[in-house]
Write a protein that holds these residues in place. Structure first.
Motif, PDB file in Angstrom:
ATOM      1  N   VAL A 100       6.172   2.002  -5.557  1.00  0.00           N
ATOM      2  CA  VAL A 100       4.987   1.676  -6.369  1.00  0.00           C
ATOM      3  C   VAL A 100       4.989   0.196  -6.758  1.00  0.00           C
ATOM      4  CG1 VAL A 100       3.858   2.097  -8.604  1.00  0.00           C
ATOM      5  CG2 VAL A 100       4.657   4.026  -7.225  1.00  0.00           C
ATOM      6  N   LEU A 101       6.169  -0.335  -7.081  1.00  0.00           N
ATOM      7  CA  LEU A 101       6.265  -1.754  -7.442  1.00  0.00           C
ATOM      8  C   LEU A 101       5.905  -2.651  -6.253  1.00  0.00           C
ATOM      9  CD1 LEU A 101       9.507  -1.691  -9.624  1.00  0.00           C
ATOM     10  CD2 LEU A 101       7.179  -2.069 -10.434  1.00  0.00           C
ATOM     11  N   TYR A 102       6.284  -2.245  -5.054  1.00  0.00           N
ATOM     12  CA  TYR A 102       5.862  -2.984  -3.856  1.00  0.00           C
ATOM     13  C   TYR A 102       4.336  -2.960  -3.736  1.00  0.00           C
ATOM     14  CZ  TYR A 102      10.470  -3.734  -1.703  1.00  0.00           C
ATOM     15  OH  TYR A 102      11.737  -4.171  -1.413  1.00  0.00           O
ATOM     16  N   GLY A 103       3.748  -1.818  -4.048  1.00  0.00           N
ATOM     17  CA  GLY A 103       2.287  -1.718  -4.026  1.00  0.00           C
ATOM     18  C   GLY A 103       1.649  -2.648  -5.035  1.00  0.00           C
ATOM     19  N   GLN A 104       2.241  -2.727  -6.207  1.00  0.00           N
ATOM     20  CA  GLN A 104       1.745  -3.628  -7.246  1.00  0.00           C
ATOM     21  C   GLN A 104       1.739  -5.079  -6.757  1.00  0.00           C
ATOM     22  OE1 GLN A 104       3.724  -3.220 -11.119  1.00  0.00           O
ATOM     23  NE2 GLN A 104       3.364  -5.386 -11.482  1.00  0.00           N
ATOM     24  N   ALA A 105       2.764  -5.415  -5.960  1.00  0.00           N
ATOM     25  CA  ALA A 105       2.887  -6.778  -5.420  1.00  0.00           C
ATOM     26  C   ALA A 105       2.121  -6.948  -4.105  1.00  0.00           C
ATOM     27  CB  ALA A 105       4.353  -7.116  -5.207  1.00  0.00           C
ATOM     28  N   LYS A 106       1.390  -5.887  -3.696  1.00  0.00           N
ATOM     29  CA  LYS A 106       0.631  -5.895  -2.432  1.00  0.00           C
ATOM     30  C   LYS A 106       1.545  -6.085  -1.219  1.00  0.00           C
ATOM     31  CE  LYS A 106      -3.894  -7.255  -4.231  1.00  0.00           C
ATOM     32  NZ  LYS A 106      -3.634  -6.827  -5.621  1.00  0.00           N
ATOM     33  N   MET A 107       2.762  -5.516  -1.311  1.00  0.00           N
ATOM     34  CA  MET A 107       3.737  -5.608  -0.219  1.00  0.00           C
ATOM     35  C   MET A 107       3.845  -4.236   0.466  1.00  0.00           C
ATOM     36  SD  MET A 107       6.583  -7.893  -2.284  1.00  0.00           S
ATOM     37  CE  MET A 107       7.763  -8.022  -0.933  1.00  0.00           C
ATOM     38  N   ILE A 108       2.761  -3.792   1.098  1.00  0.00           N
ATOM     39  CA  ILE A 108       2.711  -2.447   1.671  1.00  0.00           C
ATOM     40  C   ILE A 108       3.690  -2.255   2.835  1.00  0.00           C
ATOM     41  CG2 ILE A 108       1.217  -0.749   2.825  1.00  0.00           C
ATOM     42  CD1 ILE A 108       0.916  -1.029  -0.260  1.00  0.00           C
ATOM     43  N   PRO A 109       3.891  -3.237   3.733  1.00  0.00           N
ATOM     44  CA  PRO A 109       4.910  -3.032   4.785  1.00  0.00           C
ATOM     45  C   PRO A 109       6.294  -2.724   4.198  1.00  0.00           C
ATOM     46  CG  PRO A 109       3.520  -4.907   5.339  1.00  0.00           C
ATOM     47  CD  PRO A 109       3.152  -4.515   3.943  1.00  0.00           C
ATOM     48  N   LEU A 151      -2.899   0.904  -5.238  1.00  0.00           N
ATOM     49  CA  LEU A 151      -2.712  -0.284  -6.095  1.00  0.00           C
ATOM     50  C   LEU A 151      -3.015  -1.565  -5.329  1.00  0.00           C
ATOM     51  CD1 LEU A 151       0.584   0.438  -8.101  1.00  0.00           C
ATOM     52  CD2 LEU A 151      -1.722   0.282  -9.031  1.00  0.00           C
ATOM     53  N   ALA A 152      -2.586  -1.600  -4.073  1.00  0.00           N
ATOM     54  CA  ALA A 152      -2.789  -2.793  -3.239  1.00  0.00           C
ATOM     55  C   ALA A 152      -4.194  -2.866  -2.651  1.00  0.00           C
ATOM     56  CB  ALA A 152      -1.755  -2.810  -2.111  1.00  0.00           C
ATOM     57  N   LYS A 153      -4.975  -1.802  -2.901  1.00  0.00           N
ATOM     58  CA  LYS A 153      -6.339  -1.686  -2.342  1.00  0.00           C
ATOM     59  C   LYS A 153      -6.341  -1.761  -0.812  1.00  0.00           C
ATOM     60  CE  LYS A 153      -8.584  -3.431  -6.522  1.00  0.00           C
ATOM     61  NZ  LYS A 153      -8.794  -2.064  -7.044  1.00  0.00           N
ATOM     62  N   ASP A 154      -5.255  -1.239  -0.236  1.00  0.00           N
ATOM     63  CA  ASP A 154      -5.148  -1.164   1.228  1.00  0.00           C
ATOM     64  C   ASP A 154      -5.590   0.243   1.641  1.00  0.00           C
ATOM     65  OD1 ASP A 154      -4.503  -1.217   3.902  1.00  0.00           O
ATOM     66  OD2 ASP A 154      -2.609  -2.284   3.611  1.00  0.00           O
ATOM     67  N   TYR A 155      -6.901   0.464   1.644  1.00  0.00           N
ATOM     68  CA  TYR A 155      -7.452   1.803   1.856  1.00  0.00           C
ATOM     69  C   TYR A 155      -7.260   2.286   3.294  1.00  0.00           C
ATOM     70  CZ  TYR A 155      -9.510   0.499  -2.601  1.00  0.00           C
ATOM     71  OH  TYR A 155      -9.675   0.085  -3.897  1.00  0.00           O
ATOM     72  N   GLU A 193      -4.653   1.678   5.211  1.00  0.00           N
ATOM     73  CA  GLU A 193      -3.279   2.167   5.327  1.00  0.00           C
ATOM     74  C   GLU A 193      -3.105   3.461   4.534  1.00  0.00           C
ATOM     75  OE1 GLU A 193       0.423   1.026   7.274  1.00  0.00           O
ATOM     76  OE2 GLU A 193      -1.717   1.035   7.584  1.00  0.00           O
ATOM     77  N   LEU A 194      -3.782   3.569   3.418  1.00  0.00           N
ATOM     78  CA  LEU A 194      -3.732   4.793   2.622  1.00  0.00           C
ATOM     79  C   LEU A 194      -4.182   5.983   3.467  1.00  0.00           C
ATOM     80  CD1 LEU A 194      -4.881   5.230  -1.057  1.00  0.00           C
ATOM     81  CD2 LEU A 194      -5.513   6.909   0.630  1.00  0.00           C
TER      82      LEU A 194
END
Length: 405
Positions: free
Chosen positions: A121-130, A160-164, A166-167
């Motif tokens: 989740v913290l990676y998502g907060q930082a927009k680090m989805i990979p 969180l990263a708004k990477d829909y 990939e979601l």
């Protein structure tokens, strides 16, 4: 003593000294003015206070290590979030990766799915989805079980990263590949993703999948659909969703009404939103502070400041305590509308409760008061703000020094 024994002893002594130095130096970071050991909660509070003003990435890591944060405590999770926000804002993404990887691999107490999920989740907060996906894939290699909990964490990270995109990919591919059975939280997160990305109608297929798997939808499921359809202006679908709620036996509680009221206010239909609240009242349902906060913000944004003030009085008369957002919205918009007398009264009431509107709003209030020749009142506002905040004190000193004598 042989040379070998002496070397072993010296090496051991050096390790002990290094460990003790690290222990005392990190502990002293959190308790600079005290020799008394801090409790776990006190450590986190001290860490949070330091993190909010710290910019140096190495110091941020030192503070986190000194506090021995874990995801078990709500306060610790906030501290983690603040640290990651600070590091991502300054583009220290490698530092984030090293920090979270180190915690996962070097601290036995954090080799749990709970912490791995929190790291994702913290990676998502930082927009680090990979990196979030990589952590999910490596969980099993670290000896940590991989269940729907970590899958949901990954979906939430994408949200969180708004990477829909990939979601949606994770939702379609990962449950099958990793043999994980999705649960209600899985489906609700995916529906929220569709809602946020402007493709709420795709949520109907998720709802159908939910039914196929005999998972009962809840108020959150339908709330996400409602928010999306309102946002897209698809009012016919709003009606369909309300009917579906009824068919599934899901109660339209205060949460559902608040979603509808907030959505209407965002569409600048605050009068319709208020009519919805009046309908609630006629049915014997009691609104809460969130209901009023949405309405106050909505009416004020549409320029109806009088209605905003009336709503504040109305909620108090009904025994509903205003939230900080109610005060912040009113003070901000009253200053925008140059009603500085009313803004001053509401700002004072807010500050008495310990809620200080942001610097920009309070600066606007002070400048407005000076503009209508109420310099003493402006000076008193500055005094009260400086007594309660630690940020921007120097800026307030400058503003105070520039006041007419």
């Amino acid at each position: 003593m042989s040379l070998t024994t002496r070397l072993r002893f010296l090496t051991y002594s050096h390790r002990v000294a290094t460990h003790l130095h690290h222990f005392y130096s990190t502990s002293s970071i959190l308790s600079q003015n005290s020799s008394t050991p801090l409790s776990s909660k006190s450590k986190t509070r001290s860490a949070l206070s330091l993190l909010k003003s710290e910019q140096n990435p190495h110091k941020i890591l030192e503070i986190c290590h000194a506090a021995s944060l874990t995801p078990e405590s709500h306060l610790d999770r906030i501290a983690f979030s603040v640290a990651i926000s600070k590091l991502s804002e300054s583009n220290h993404f490698d530092t984030i990766r090293q920090f979270l990887d180190d915690l996962l691999t070097s601290r036995p107490d954090l080799k749990t799915e709970r912490f791995a999920s929190h790291a994702i989740v913290l990676y998502g907060q930082a927009k680090m989805i990979p990196q979030a996906i990589d952590t999910f894939k490596r969980i099993h290699d670290l000896g940590i079980p991989r269940t729907v909990k970590s899958l949901n964490a990954l979906l939430f990270a994408c949200l969180l990263a708004k990477d829909y995109k990939e979601l949606n990919r994770v939702y379609i591919e990962f449950p099958k590949f990793y043999e994980i059975q999705p649960n209600l939280d899985t489906f609700n997160t995916v529906i929220k993703g569709f809602s946020e990305s402007g493709s709420t109608s795709s949520g109907y297929s998720v709802l159908a999948e939910l039914e196929r798997k005999s998972v009962k939808p809840n108020a959150t499921t339908f709330g996400n659909l409602l928010a999306g359809f309102y946002k897209e202006g698809k009012f016919e679908d709003v009606g369909k969703v309300l009917k579906l709620m009824e068919n599934h036996g899901v109660n339209r509680g205060i949460g559902t009404y608040n979603i509808r009221i907030q959505s209407l206010c965002k569409l600048k239909k605050s009068s319709e939103a208020k009519a919805l609240m009046d309908g609630m009242l006629s049915r014997g349902m009691k609104p809460n502070s969130d209901t009023y906060s949405h309405l106050i913000h909505g009416f004020c944004k549409e320029g109806d400041l009088e209605e905003g003030k009336k709503l504040l009085k109305s909620m108090k008369s009904r025994g509903i305590q205003p939230s900080s957002d109610c005060y912040y919205s009113l003070v901000y918009f009253l200053c925008q509308g140059k009603d500085f007398d009313a803004a001053l009264l509401i700002a004072k009431e807010s500050m008495e409760k310990g809620w200080i509107p942001n610097f920009g709003t309070m600066k606007s209030l002070v400048e407005g008061l000076v503009g209508v020749s109420k310099v003493d009142e402006a000076r008193e506002v500055i005094k009260q703000v400086k007594e309660k905040v630690i940020k921007n004190v120097e800026m307030w000193d400058e503003i105070e020094a520039g006041l007419p004598q």
